[in-house]
Design a protein around this motif. Structure first.
Motif, short mmCIF file in Angstrom:
data_model
loop_
_atom_site.label_atom_id
_atom_site.label_comp_id
_atom_site.label_asym_id
_atom_site.label_seq_id
_atom_site.Cartn_x
_atom_site.Cartn_y
_atom_site.Cartn_z
N GLY A 12 42.51 54.66 47.59
CA GLY A 12 43.75 54.27 48.23
C GLY A 12 44.28 55.33 49.18
N ILE A 15 47.08 61.14 48.04
CA ILE A 15 46.87 62.59 48.02
C ILE A 15 47.39 63.14 46.70
N LEU B 117 45.89 50.50 49.55
CA LEU B 117 46.44 51.54 48.66
C LEU B 117 45.91 51.37 47.23
N SER B 217 47.90 57.42 39.15
CA SER B 217 48.89 58.13 39.97
C SER B 217 50.09 57.22 40.15
N PRO B 225 53.29 65.10 41.13
CA PRO B 225 53.64 64.46 42.41
C PRO B 225 52.41 64.11 43.25
N VAL B 226 52.45 62.94 43.88
CA VAL B 226 51.36 62.50 44.75
C VAL B 226 51.96 61.92 46.03
N THR B 227 51.11 61.80 47.06
CA THR B 227 51.52 61.16 48.29
C THR B 227 50.80 59.83 48.41
N PHE B 228 51.55 58.74 48.63
CA PHE B 228 50.95 57.42 48.89
C PHE B 228 51.07 57.11 50.38
N GLY B 229 50.02 56.56 50.93
CA GLY B 229 50.08 56.04 52.30
C GLY B 229 50.18 57.06 53.39
N PRO B 230 49.48 58.21 53.30
CA PRO B 230 49.51 59.14 54.43
C PRO B 230 48.69 58.61 55.60
#
Lengths: 105, 411
Positions: A12, A15, B117, B217, B225-230
């Protein structure tokens, strides 16, 4: 600077390790490179304050160098520099475009 | 809205599975709402649109009555409905929605975002024709258009399958080898509004079957903490999309194994393809959706007149069970593909194209005829299917080509 770590894509495109920009080459689309004349530099650190990419390497309140792995060449440092000792020079005039070994492309 | 006829339920005496189900009379729409009640998703965001409205109005009633713990988000559009589900699932909870036709079309860009995603959202779709001309009745043009959006697509023949698919969808979507959204489809009106017997599992069995959603996640997991959709550059985007392709291909096995688990409970297998009178069949019809019932009647009549006809029903359209289809169709005299969608300008309609590609790539070359039926909700009768079989038989006899699509039931 940090060598490029191998990028492993999480499903997905998520990160899982935030703040990993320090490990990434983010300056490879720079068109102009900042070049400083150290003889005229007063170490006022205005460039350090203004740089949007935290690409001014400083030590004990003094300018050391540009972090060319992360500098995107925006030119704000050159624009703001009070003694006007930073010039923006076209990347094509340098042998090594990335500020790294240049082998990664 | 009338309440579910729970007072008139009868105990199932002929259950084959290990769990005793309760037979209820439910429409396809209510059957899905019943599955949703038992699944008790954390978030449901919907904008009602005919014919999926049954799902939405029944479920919002369950929410209002306190029969589920779900946070029901009454959004102002389908785009927002799926966006809310995307965000909820990214936040770390289980979310579902329902839609049809223009509503699904309005979800379009979010469909790709959800699958890209890798968020296991479940969408209950009631198939309906796309405007214009405006038409609220069933055909597959809406979901066939979404076939490349990276969603798993399951098609139900009747309210029972709509219920079964709605439960299995949750498990398939959230399986760690898959992590893809699932769209469960049923034909508008023909299934959504037809009241039939539906064997409903006990609540506690469903609770056990669907289990807890435990995302790897989640945005609300503040410890990790994670980043979605970079933004993803050309350097990595190709590989990320290929991960979706691989997940889709792993989903074939997951669908089968969850189907087996479900069959153990209910006695009803949830195979990606369903076969009818195929052992010695010479002429086969491939169908998808509610027309399978009509085709069974037609095949029985043809059989009694000596034509060896058989049926292959596709339940899982994405992933497309190519290998299984080729195993089953290999060696047959001729195959007729019955599409319920149009693809203007394409060589053929979507199902035919997929069957053709699957057969050719597996080296199975046989006469393949294309039929389209039921556009804009037109009824299809056993007689039309019988005549289609008879025309194929005739063409085989005289060696005539079958490469022209025939449209059933047009006046």
């Amino acid at each position: 600077m940090n060598p490029q770590k191998k990028f492993i894509a999480a499903p997905g495109g998520i990160i899982p390790n935030p703040g990993n920009t320090a490990d990434r080459q983010t300056g490879d689309w720079r068109v102009e490179r900042p070049v400083i004349d150290m003889e005229r530099c007063t170490h006022c650190m205005i460039c350090w304050i203004y740089c949007p990419d935290s690409a001014i390497v400083a030590k004990e309140g003094r300018f050391i160098e540009f972090d060319l792995v992360h500098c995107k060449g925006c030119g704000i440092c050159a624009e703001e520099c009070p003694p006007n000792c930073i010039d923006m020079i076209e990347e094509l005039t340098f042998q090594n475009i990335n500020g790294t070994s240049g082998d990664e492309q | 809205m009338k309440p579910l006829p729970s007072d008139s339920t009868i105990e199932m005496k002929d259950a084959i599975g290990t769990v005793k189900s309760t037979a209820k009379s439910l429409s396809g729409g209510f059957a899905v709402a019943e599955a949703m009640r038992q699944t008790n998703p954390d978030v449901v965001a919907c904008y009602p649109i005919t014919p999926s409205t049954l799902v939405v109005e029944k479920f919002s009633e369950l929410v209002a009555n306190g029969e589920v713990d779900t946070e029901f988000v009454a959004v102002e559009s389908e785009h927002s409905a799926l966006s809310a589900c995307l965000a909820a699932t990214a936040a770390g909870v289980r979310s579902q929605t329902a839609s049809s036709s223009q509503g699904l079309a309005y979800m379009w860009e979010v469909l790709y975002a959800v699958s890209g995603l890798r968020l296991p959202v479940v969408l209950h779709c009631a198939n309906r024709a796309l405007s214009a001309p405006i038409n609220i009745h069933g055909d597959h043009t809406d979901t066939m258009g979404a076939r490349d959006s990276g969603w798993i697509q399951l098609y139900a023949e009747n309210p029972q399958e709509a219920y079964d698919n709605a439960l299995a969808a949750v498990r398939i979507a959230e399986h760690p080898d898959v992590l893809l959204p699932v769209l469960g489809s049923q034909d508008g009106y023909t299934v959504t509004h037809s009241v039939e017997r539906v064997d409903v599992l006990p609540d506690k069995e469903v609770k056990k079957f669907v289990g807890q959603y435990t995302p790897k996640s989640a945005l609300l997991d503040i410890e990790n903490p994670v980043t979605f959709g970079p933004l993803v550059s050309p350097k990595h985007a190709f590989e990320l999309k290929l991960q979706g392709i691989e997940a889709m291909s792993r989903a074939e096995d997951v669908i089968d194994s969850i189907g087996e688990e479900f069959a153990f409970l209910t006695g009803r297998p949830l195979d990606s393809v369903e076969l009818y009178r195929m052992e010695d069949a010479e002429l086969v019809m491939v169908v998808i959706g509610s027309v399978a019932g009509t085709a069974r009647v037609a095949i029985d009549r043809l059989r009694s007149d000596g034509t060896k006809a058989g049926l292959l029903k596709i339940r899982s359209y994405r992933p497309f069970p190519s290998t299984r289809i080729c195993e089953v169709l290999g060696g047959k005299k001729a195959v007729a593909v019955l599409d319920r969608a149009l693809s203007p300008g394409a060589p053929y309609s979507p199902l035919y194209t997929d069957i053709c590609a699957a057969l050719y790539s597996h080296g199975v070359i046989l006469p393949l005829a294309s039929f389209v039926h039921g556009i804009g909700g037109r009824d299809t009768y056993p007689k039309q299917i019988i005549e289609a079989f008879q025309r194929i038989e005739e063409k085989l006899k005289v060696g005539e080509s079958m490469n022209q699509t025939e449209y059933l039931g047009i006046t």
